[in-house]
Design a protein around this motif. Structure first.
Motif, PDB file in Angstrom:
ATOM      1  N   UNK A 196       0.811  -1.209   0.000  1.00 19.34           N
ATOM      2  CA  UNK A 196       0.000   0.000   0.000  1.00 19.34           C
ATOM      3  C   UNK A 196       0.845   1.259   0.000  1.00 19.34           C
ATOM      4  N   UNK A 197       1.985   1.221   0.667  1.00 24.88           N
ATOM      5  CA  UNK A 197       2.862   2.377   0.705  1.00 24.88           C
ATOM      6  C   UNK A 197       3.373   2.745  -0.675  1.00 24.88           C
ATOM      7  N   UNK A 198       3.716   1.719  -1.471  1.00 18.89           N
ATOM      8  CA  UNK A 198       4.199   1.968  -2.832  1.00 18.89           C
ATOM      9  C   UNK A 198       3.110   2.607  -3.690  1.00 18.89           C
ATOM     10  N   UNK A 199       1.900   2.082  -3.553  1.00 18.25           N
ATOM     11  CA  UNK A 199       0.805   2.610  -4.357  1.00 18.25           C
ATOM     12  C   UNK A 199       0.429   4.020  -3.919  1.00 18.25           C
ATOM     13  N   UNK A 200       0.473   4.272  -2.623  1.00 14.95           N
ATOM     14  CA  UNK A 200       0.184   5.615  -2.121  1.00 14.95           C
ATOM     15  C   UNK A 200       1.211   6.616  -2.649  1.00 14.95           C
ATOM     16  N   UNK A 201       2.482   6.238  -2.672  1.00 18.24           N
ATOM     17  CA  UNK A 201       3.519   7.117  -3.184  1.00 18.24           C
ATOM     18  C   UNK A 201       3.299   7.422  -4.664  1.00 18.24           C
ATOM     19  N   UNK A 202       2.933   6.405  -5.434  1.00 22.41           N
ATOM     20  CA  UNK A 202       2.692   6.607  -6.864  1.00 22.41           C
ATOM     21  C   UNK A 202       1.521   7.553  -7.097  1.00 22.41           C
ATOM     22  N   UNK A 203       0.472   7.399  -6.296  1.00 19.50           N
ATOM     23  CA  UNK A 203      -0.694   8.274  -6.431  1.00 19.50           C
ATOM     24  C   UNK A 203      -0.331   9.708  -6.043  1.00 19.50           C
ATOM     25  N   UNK A 204       0.428   9.855  -4.980  1.00 18.66           N
ATOM     26  CA  UNK A 204       0.835  11.188  -4.541  1.00 18.66           C
ATOM     27  C   UNK A 204       1.658  11.881  -5.623  1.00 18.66           C
ATOM     28  N   UNK A 205       2.575  11.142  -6.239  1.00 20.69           N
ATOM     29  CA  UNK A 205       3.423  11.725  -7.285  1.00 20.69           C
ATOM     30  C   UNK A 205       2.629  12.060  -8.540  1.00 20.69           C
ATOM     31  N   UNK A 206       1.511  11.348  -8.741  1.00 16.13           N
ATOM     32  CA  UNK A 206       0.657  11.632  -9.897  1.00 16.13           C
ATOM     33  C   UNK A 206      -0.362  12.730  -9.595  1.00 16.13           C
ATOM     34  N   UNK A 207      -0.354  13.230  -8.359  1.00 13.39           N
ATOM     35  CA  UNK A 207      -1.273  14.293  -7.995  1.00 13.39           C
ATOM     36  C   UNK A 207      -2.703  13.837  -7.789  1.00 13.39           C
ATOM     37  N   UNK A 208      -2.880  12.558  -7.456  1.00  9.30           N
ATOM     38  CA  UNK A 208      -4.218  11.998  -7.274  1.00  9.30           C
ATOM     39  C   UNK A 208      -4.550  11.914  -5.785  1.00  9.30           C
ATOM     40  N   UNK A 209      -5.713  12.401  -5.420  1.00  8.86           N
ATOM     41  CA  UNK A 209      -6.135  12.334  -4.024  1.00  8.86           C
ATOM     42  C   UNK A 209      -6.398  10.877  -3.639  1.00  8.86           C
ATOM     43  N   UNK A 210      -5.927  10.506  -2.474  1.00  8.77           N
ATOM     44  CA  UNK A 210      -6.152   9.134  -2.012  1.00  8.77           C
ATOM     45  C   UNK A 210      -6.434   9.132  -0.520  1.00  8.77           C
ATOM     46  N   UNK A 211      -6.987   8.038  -0.075  1.00  9.58           N
ATOM     47  CA  UNK A 211      -7.301   7.845   1.332  1.00  9.58           C
ATOM     48  C   UNK A 211      -6.945   6.410   1.705  1.00  9.58           C
ATOM     49  N   UNK A 212      -6.446   6.207   2.904  1.00 13.01           N
ATOM     50  CA  UNK A 212      -6.119   4.868   3.385  1.00 13.01           C
ATOM     51  C   UNK A 212      -7.205   4.409   4.349  1.00 13.01           C
ATOM     52  N   UNK A 213      -7.780   3.254   4.062  1.00  8.65           N
ATOM     53  CA  UNK A 213      -8.761   2.642   4.959  1.00  8.65           C
ATOM     54  C   UNK A 213      -8.123   1.388   5.553  1.00  8.65           C
TER      55      UNK A 213
END
Length: 267
Positions: free
Chosen positions: A113-130
Motif C-alpha cells: 500500500x505504501x508503494x501505491x500511495x507514493x505513486x498516487x501522490x506523485x501523480x497528484x491523485x487524491x487518495x485515502x487509506x482505509x
C-alpha cells in the motif's frame, strides 16, 4: 435490532467518496464480518474496484454495480505486475472514477500500500487509506491464540518469509534472540528454511508453532506443532496458502482457548 438500522444511524459519519479519488482499503483476513464500516461504505460508493486474490469473493457482494478489476497476485502463479496495477489506478482516477483499491488484510502491512500511495501522490491523485484487520491478528483471534499474553510476551514480530534463504533475507537469528512470538507472512513454501534458521538462532526445537491457513473463512485450517516438526507436518497435511506461520509460546494457548472459539463459530 437490525444491522441495517444500526449502520443507517452511523451514515452521517461516513466520508463521501469523491470522483477522481483512489481509496486504498484493507478487506481483512477473509470473512466479510472483518470489514470495517469505512470499507463497507467504500464498496457501496465505488465506481471501480481493483482487488487482489486474497479478497474473499463474498466481500464483493457489497459493491453496488461497480466495475470489477481483478489484479490477483499469488506467489508461484501468474501475477499482475505492480507497475500495471499502479497505472490502472491512475488511469481510472483520471477518468473521474471513484476507485477502490481493495487488498486482503491491511494495505500498509505487507500489502504494498505504501508503494501505491507514493505513486498516487506523485501523480497528484487524491487518495485515502482505509486500514483493515491485518491477517496476522485476524488469524490469531480466529484460531484462539492471543497476540499478547501477560507473562509470555512483551512484543510480537510481524515478518515476511518470501525471501527466506535468499541473500536479502531477514536475520532470523536476531529475531530468535528476542524471545518474542513471530508471525510470518508469505512463508509457507519456505517454512523448513525459516524453522531451521530460528533454531540455529537459539529458539528451542520444542517451541510451539502453528500454521493458520484461510483464516476466518469456512476453509480455515489450523495446524499446531513444534518448531522442529512444523515443516514436516505442514507438508504431510497438505495445508496450502494463503497461510501464516506462528512461532512462540502464545501458540500453546490454543489448547485451552481454541475449543471455545470453535463452539461460538458453530453456534
Amino acid at each position: 435490532m437490525s444491522i441495517e438500522k444500526a449502520i443507517g444511524r452511523l451514515a452521517p459519519e461516513i466520508v463521501e467518496f469523491k470522483a477522481g479519488q483512489v481509496w486504498l482499503a484493507g478487506a481483512g483476513p477473509g470473512n466479510a464480518g472483518q470489514l470495517t464500516l469505512d470499507v463497507v461504505s467504500a464498496l457501496a460508493q465505488a465506481d471501480a474496484i481493483v482487488y487482489d486474490a486474497l479478497v474473499d469473493p463474498s466481500i464483493l457482494k457489497a459493491a453496488d454495480g461497480a466495475d470489477l478489476h481483478f489484479v490477483g497476485k499469488r506467489g508461484g502463479k501468474p501475477s499482475t505486475p505492480q507497475d500495471d496495477i499502479t497505472a490502472l489506478l491512475i488511469a481510472l482516477a483520471g477518468r473521474g472514477r471513484r476507485v477502490l483499491r481493495l487488498k486482503g488484510g491491511d494495505p500498509y502491512v505487507f500489502g504494498r500500500g505504501g508503494e501505491e500511495a507514493m505513486a498516487l501522490a506523485r501523480a497528484g491523485i487524491q487518495f485515502r487509506i482505509l486500514p483493515g484487520v491485518t491477517s496476522a491478528f485476524g488469524a490469531l483471534a480466529s484460531a484462539g491464540i492471543p497476540a499478547t499474553m501477560r507473562g509470555m510476551n512483551k512484543a510480537i514480530i510481524l515478518a515476511t518469509g518470501h525471501a527466506a534463504g535468499e541473500p536479502e533475507d531477514l536475520d532470523w537469528a536476531a529475531l530468535a534472540r528476542t524471545g518474542q512470538p513471530i508471525v510470518v507472512y508469505m512463508g509457507l513454501k519456505r517454512v523448513e528454511t525459516i524453522a531451521a534458521a530460528l533454531i540455529s538462532g537459539g529458539l528451542a526445537a520444542t517451541t510451539p508453532a502453528a500454521v493458520i491457513a484461510a483464516a476466518t473463512t469456512e476453509g480455515e485450517t489450523v495446524l499446531v506443532s513444534t518448531l522442529a516438526a512444523i515443516a514436516r507436518e505442514a507438508a504431510a497435511s497438505g495445508v496450502a496458502s494463503p497461510a501464516l506461520i506462528v512461532v512462540g509460546e502464545i501458540v500453546s494457548m490454543r489448547a485451552e482457548l481454541g475449543q471455545f472459539v470453535k463452539l461460538v463459530k458453530s453456534a
